[in-house]
Design an enzyme around this catalytic site. Sequence first.
Site, PDB file in Angstrom:
ATOM      1  N   HIS A 143       0.834  -1.206   0.000  1.00  0.00           N
ATOM      2  CA  HIS A 143       0.000   0.000   0.000  1.00  0.00           C
ATOM      3  C   HIS A 143       0.870   1.257   0.000  1.00  0.00           C
ATOM      4  CE1 HIS A 143      -3.361   2.660   1.298  1.00  0.00           C
ATOM      5  NE2 HIS A 143      -2.397   3.279   1.964  1.00  0.00           N
ATOM      6  N   GLU A 144       1.868   1.312   0.878  1.00  0.00           N
ATOM      7  CA  GLU A 144       2.714   2.497   0.977  1.00  0.00           C
ATOM      8  C   GLU A 144       3.598   2.658  -0.254  1.00  0.00           C
ATOM      9  OE1 GLU A 144       2.310   4.764   3.199  1.00  0.00           O
ATOM     10  OE2 GLU A 144       0.847   3.610   4.347  1.00  0.00           O
ATOM     11  N   HIS A 147       1.732   4.464  -3.033  1.00  0.00           N
ATOM     12  CA  HIS A 147       1.721   5.928  -2.956  1.00  0.00           C
ATOM     13  C   HIS A 147       2.933   6.508  -3.688  1.00  0.00           C
ATOM     14  CE1 HIS A 147      -1.715   6.632  -0.420  1.00  0.00           C
ATOM     15  NE2 HIS A 147      -1.244   5.924   0.595  1.00  0.00           N
ATOM     16  N   GLU A 201      -5.879   7.097  -1.318  1.00  0.00           N
ATOM     17  CA  GLU A 201      -5.857   5.932  -0.440  1.00  0.00           C
ATOM     18  C   GLU A 201      -6.491   4.717  -1.120  1.00  0.00           C
ATOM     19  OE1 GLU A 201      -4.539   5.331   2.663  1.00  0.00           O
ATOM     20  OE2 GLU A 201      -3.494   7.192   2.263  1.00  0.00           O
TER      21      GLU A 201
END
Length: 270
Positions: A143-144, A147, A201
């Site tokens: 997930h990070e 970004h 997100e």
Amino acid sequence: MKKLLTTTVMAASLSALTLTGCSSTTNTGAVGVDRQQLLLVSNEQVLQLSAQSYAKTLQEAKARGLLDTNRAQLNRLKNISNRLIGQVGVYRPDAAKWPWEVHTIKSNQLNAFVMPGGKIMFYSGIIDRLNLTDDEIAAIMGHEMSHALREHSRERISRQYATQTGIGVAASIFGLSQSQAQLANVAGDLGLSRPHGRTQEAEADQIGLELMARAGYNPQAAISLWQKMQRASQGEPPQFLSTHPSSSNRIAQLQSLMPKVMPLYQKARR
């Protein structure tokens, strides 16, 4: 006043769109992330700022004796990151050559991040307090990393700049007082910045789910991770005032993506 603020925020948006064209920083992948992004600042500027910030974070943690104190935990994170980095080319081939780094900070915080350019940081608390499995760590890290792949920091900086520029232009056009301009800033934050953050997100959830699946980590772990986060979080803010989706909404969205990513996981495991 409400009509005036709405007009001001619209002017800010229109001003942003006239400053530059929009583009997308990544391929769509199997989950179908395909959104045009507002990018007013250069990637080089953002990378320079993030490198400085990351170096400062490392320096401060090292000075306090909190940097990379658990060698086994650090090696565990590096092994997981290597498998995930091996899949980033699906979304952008250049990312495979980024100078990726992985570090840990000894802290009770439930926190982890990946800065632009591939600078990974995990706080020990999120691993220890939630008793994370490798699959759940991969869910957070994927997930990070997403970004960073989507250059969301660059996009947020660009949107802030565009909003402030647009409000300044609108203040001159409509003759807003200082107090009215301040209200317009608040309206711009709630109406532009925060919903945009939730969009980012959601994208990071989608891309991260695909990365972990392709790397051979079970995507279902993303759901168990957010169930743990939900239990650990107290006083979760209302979704409309948060840049993060509520845990229940996030879990539902992740579940809806399973038919797309489970075949990738099963293929990776064969």
